[in-house]
Design a protein around this motif. Structure first.
Motif, PDB file in Angstrom:
ATOM      1  N   PRO A 172       0.787  -1.251   0.000  1.00  0.00           N
ATOM      2  CA  PRO A 172       0.000   0.000   0.000  1.00  0.00           C
ATOM      3  C   PRO A 172       0.816   1.297   0.000  1.00  0.00           C
ATOM      4  O   PRO A 172       0.494   2.218  -0.761  1.00  0.00           O
ATOM      5  CB  PRO A 172      -0.910  -0.139   1.215  1.00  0.00           C
ATOM      6  N   PRO A 173       1.922   1.435   0.793  1.00  0.00           N
ATOM      7  CA  PRO A 173       2.664   2.698   0.694  1.00  0.00           C
ATOM      8  C   PRO A 173       3.299   2.892  -0.684  1.00  0.00           C
ATOM      9  O   PRO A 173       3.447   4.034  -1.143  1.00  0.00           O
ATOM     10  CB  PRO A 173       3.746   2.573   1.778  1.00  0.00           C
ATOM     11  N   VAL A 174       3.661   1.779  -1.333  1.00  0.00           N
ATOM     12  CA  VAL A 174       4.268   1.887  -2.675  1.00  0.00           C
ATOM     13  C   VAL A 174       3.191   2.343  -3.678  1.00  0.00           C
ATOM     14  O   VAL A 174       3.450   3.188  -4.546  1.00  0.00           O
ATOM     15  CB  VAL A 174       4.898   0.527  -3.101  1.00  0.00           C
ATOM     16  N   ILE A 175       1.987   1.823  -3.510  1.00  0.00           N
ATOM     17  CA  ILE A 175       0.877   2.245  -4.386  1.00  0.00           C
ATOM     18  C   ILE A 175       0.614   3.742  -4.176  1.00  0.00           C
ATOM     19  O   ILE A 175       0.481   4.512  -5.137  1.00  0.00           O
ATOM     20  CB  ILE A 175      -0.414   1.429  -4.079  1.00  0.00           C
ATOM     21  N   GLY A 176       0.568   4.145  -2.910  1.00  0.00           N
ATOM     22  CA  GLY A 176       0.330   5.561  -2.600  1.00  0.00           C
ATOM     23  C   GLY A 176       1.415   6.447  -3.179  1.00  0.00           C
ATOM     24  O   GLY A 176       1.142   7.494  -3.769  1.00  0.00           O
ATOM     25  N   TYR A 177       2.650   6.017  -3.047  1.00  0.00           N
ATOM     26  CA  TYR A 177       3.788   6.791  -3.564  1.00  0.00           C
ATOM     27  C   TYR A 177       3.672   6.927  -5.090  1.00  0.00           C
ATOM     28  O   TYR A 177       3.816   8.028  -5.632  1.00  0.00           O
ATOM     29  CB  TYR A 177       5.095   6.091  -3.183  1.00  0.00           C
ATOM     30  N   ALA A 178       3.422   5.786  -5.757  1.00  0.00           N
ATOM     31  CA  ALA A 178       3.314   5.814  -7.232  1.00  0.00           C
ATOM     32  C   ALA A 178       2.208   6.776  -7.659  1.00  0.00           C
ATOM     33  O   ALA A 178       2.373   7.568  -8.599  1.00  0.00           O
ATOM     34  CB  ALA A 178       3.045   4.405  -7.759  1.00  0.00           C
ATOM     35  N   ALA A 179       1.072   6.719  -6.933  1.00  0.00           N
ATOM     36  CA  ALA A 179      -0.065   7.590  -7.295  1.00  0.00           C
ATOM     37  C   ALA A 179       0.299   9.064  -7.162  1.00  0.00           C
ATOM     38  O   ALA A 179      -0.233   9.920  -7.875  1.00  0.00           O
ATOM     39  CB  ALA A 179      -1.270   7.268  -6.409  1.00  0.00           C
ATOM     40  N   THR A 187       8.310   5.858 -12.163  1.00  0.00           N
ATOM     41  CA  THR A 187       9.595   6.276 -11.572  1.00  0.00           C
ATOM     42  C   THR A 187       9.708   5.810 -10.114  1.00  0.00           C
ATOM     43  O   THR A 187      10.759   5.966  -9.514  1.00  0.00           O
ATOM     44  CB  THR A 187       9.766   7.811 -11.659  1.00  0.00           C
ATOM     45  N   VAL A 188       8.618   5.218  -9.586  1.00  0.00           N
ATOM     46  CA  VAL A 188       8.712   4.616  -8.247  1.00  0.00           C
ATOM     47  C   VAL A 188       9.782   3.510  -8.253  1.00  0.00           C
ATOM     48  O   VAL A 188      10.346   3.183  -7.216  1.00  0.00           O
ATOM     49  CB  VAL A 188       7.333   4.073  -7.768  1.00  0.00           C
ATOM     50  N   PHE A 189      10.068   2.966  -9.436  1.00  0.00           N
ATOM     51  CA  PHE A 189      11.087   1.916  -9.532  1.00  0.00           C
ATOM     52  C   PHE A 189      12.489   2.491  -9.749  1.00  0.00           C
ATOM     53  O   PHE A 189      13.463   1.753  -9.800  1.00  0.00           O
ATOM     54  CB  PHE A 189      10.749   0.937 -10.672  1.00  0.00           C
ATOM     55  N   ASN A 190      12.603   3.820  -9.928  1.00  0.00           N
ATOM     56  CA  ASN A 190      13.928   4.441 -10.106  1.00  0.00           C
ATOM     57  C   ASN A 190      14.602   4.637  -8.767  1.00  0.00           C
ATOM     58  O   ASN A 190      13.987   4.457  -7.717  1.00  0.00           O
ATOM     59  CB  ASN A 190      13.792   5.832 -10.745  1.00  0.00           C
ATOM     60  N   ASN A 191      15.848   5.138  -8.820  1.00  0.00           N
ATOM     61  CA  ASN A 191      16.523   5.359  -7.536  1.00  0.00           C
ATOM     62  C   ASN A 191      15.955   6.555  -6.772  1.00  0.00           C
ATOM     63  O   ASN A 191      16.337   6.800  -5.637  1.00  0.00           O
ATOM     64  CB  ASN A 191      18.046   5.466  -7.719  1.00  0.00           C
ATOM     65  N   THR A 192      14.982   7.268  -7.366  1.00  0.00           N
ATOM     66  CA  THR A 192      14.334   8.365  -6.622  1.00  0.00           C
ATOM     67  C   THR A 192      13.215   7.817  -5.722  1.00  0.00           C
ATOM     68  O   THR A 192      12.691   8.522  -4.869  1.00  0.00           O
ATOM     69  CB  THR A 192      13.708   9.393  -7.590  1.00  0.00           C
ATOM     70  N   GLY A 193      12.848   6.549  -5.943  1.00  0.00           N
ATOM     71  CA  GLY A 193      11.706   5.979  -5.198  1.00  0.00           C
ATOM     72  C   GLY A 193      12.095   5.327  -3.877  1.00  0.00           C
ATOM     73  O   GLY A 193      11.299   4.569  -3.301  1.00  0.00           O
ATOM     74  N   TRP A 194      13.264   5.656  -3.356  1.00  0.00           N
ATOM     75  CA  TRP A 194      13.774   5.043  -2.130  1.00  0.00           C
ATOM     76  C   TRP A 194      12.775   5.046  -0.981  1.00  0.00           C
ATOM     77  O   TRP A 194      12.605   4.055  -0.288  1.00  0.00           O
ATOM     78  CB  TRP A 194      15.031   5.812  -1.661  1.00  0.00           C
TER      79      TRP A 194
END
Ligand code: HEM
Ligand SMILES: CC(C)=CCC/C(C)=C/CC/C(C)=C/COP(=O)(O)OP(=O)(O)O
Length: 318
Positions: A172-179, A187-194
């Motif tokens: 869920p936090p990854v989904i929220g971040y991507a949104a 870009t959640v999968f890039n090195n900026t998505g730490w």
């Protein structure tokens, strides 16, 4: 037709075995949707969203997208919970903790649950794809599918299910971040998505003591349903307690990582340290003095640890 005939042919009260309307059974549908877990899931999705940076939108658009994202994630989480229970009617019937749920007691039929679960899922994913972005919608779809079609069947086969289920559990936090990102959100999968993946890591590890404390309390129940959870196949509890301890110990430095890498400040650092040590203390207590009461306290501590630490992370965002 005379009045007397009407009274005979049209009884004024409904027969007792008349199926209850959906409206009359709304509390059963709410129970099926596991709203308390959904509430915690949306807190974690909110934290992820708070860390993302979509510079191209106004304040009002940011809040509107937040609202839709939370609604989408909540619907998806409820969908996953309904479909999980649909799969587990037979085992839920055998366990004291779950046998009074709406499906094992037939208060809701399988067809109703299937329609309800699928409708919630379709609506949730549609909201995310129409009003947030492709990454959020696809990650959410992955979360539902992996929880319902991989974790749920695996529970009957191996205790490894816990680690598999912890992947959708931490999404869920990854989904929220991507949104919360611009464009497609990948870009959640890039090195900026730490930030997203560190919260994922904290949640992943948190689920080990969260669940094992509960599974140890309900080990007889799980055994009755033939579910090979770790406390069932580990009768003296040594492996269960070791994993609880490893989870609680790991959570202390992991919780400090956000400050170490510069995404959170010192207030968060001390909050995470204090919460981590308190959580570890309860973990130690159940390991050192195994009892139902200590296991319950650890489980309850897990329900406090996560929202408190994550809310501090958001408040003290750098
Ligand atoms: C592999 C992952 C997980 C497992 C196996 C697990 C297992 C469980 C179980 C068996 C319960 C008891 C439910 C009941 O009696 O109805 C529970 C309760 C709960 N779980 Fe988890 N859980 C996991 C992950 C999560 C996640 C990711 C969250 C939210 C972020 C969460 C939040 C909660 C909450 C809030 C409760 C209390 C619900 C209540 O009081 O009714 N769990 N969990
Ligand atoms: C956005 C989205 C889809 C979020 C879903 C997050 C998620 C997978 C949460 C799962 C949490 C949970 C209740 C696991 C326990 O299932 P269980 O089957 O072990 O619990 P039970 O025995 O009480 O049924």
């Amino acid at each position: 037709m005379t009045l007397a005939e009407q009274n005979i042919t049209q009884p004024s009260i409904e027969p007792l075995d008349q199926p209850r309307s959906i409206f009359a059974r709304r509390s059963d549908f709410i129970e099926l949707a596991k709203v308390k877990i959904t509430r915690m899931v949306i807190i974690t999705a909110y934290i992820g969203y708070g860390f993302a940076n979509d510079a191209g939108i106004s304040n009002a658009q940011w809040y509107a997208k937040l609202f839709i994202m939370l609604l989408g994630v909540a619907l998806a989480c409820m969908s996953a919970s309904v479909l999980n229970q649909l799969y587990e009617i037979d085992t839920d019937q055998l366990m004291d903790r779950t046998k009074k749920r709406p499906l094992p007691t037939s208060r809701i039929s399988k067809t109703e649950a299937l329609i309800f679960g699928l409708a919630l899922g379709v609506l949730g994913i549609a909201l995310l794809s129409l009003f947030t972005n492709a990454a959020a919608a696809l990650l959410c779809l992955f979360t539902i599918v992996s929880y319902v079609l991989i974790y749920t069947p695996l529970k009957r086969i191996s205790p490894v299910a816990l680690l598999v289920g912890a992947i959708p559990g931490a999404m869920p936090p990854v989904i929220g971040y991507a949104a919360g990102l611009e464009g497609s959100g990948f870009t959640v999968f890039n090195n900026t998505g730490w930030a997203a993946w560190i919260i994922f890591g904290i949640m992943f590890v948190w689920q080990v003591p969260h669940f094992l404390a509960l599974a140890w309390m309900y080990r007889d129940d799980y055994a009755k349903a033939n579910m090979p959870m770790l406390p069932v196949i580990d009768p003296d509890g040594s492996r269960t307690f070791m994993q609880i301890l490893i989870g609680c110990i790991t959570l202390v430095p992991l919780g400090l990582l956000p400050t170490m890498i510069g995404i959170s400040g010192l207030a968060y650092f001390f909050a995470a340290l204090i919460c981590g040590l308190i959580f570890l203390y309860y973990g130690y207590k159940v390991v050192r003095f195994p009892s139902r009461q200590h296991a319950r306290t650890l489980f309850l501590a897990s329900l406090v640890y996560l929202p408190v630490v994550l809310l501090f992370m958001l408040i003290d965002k750098m």
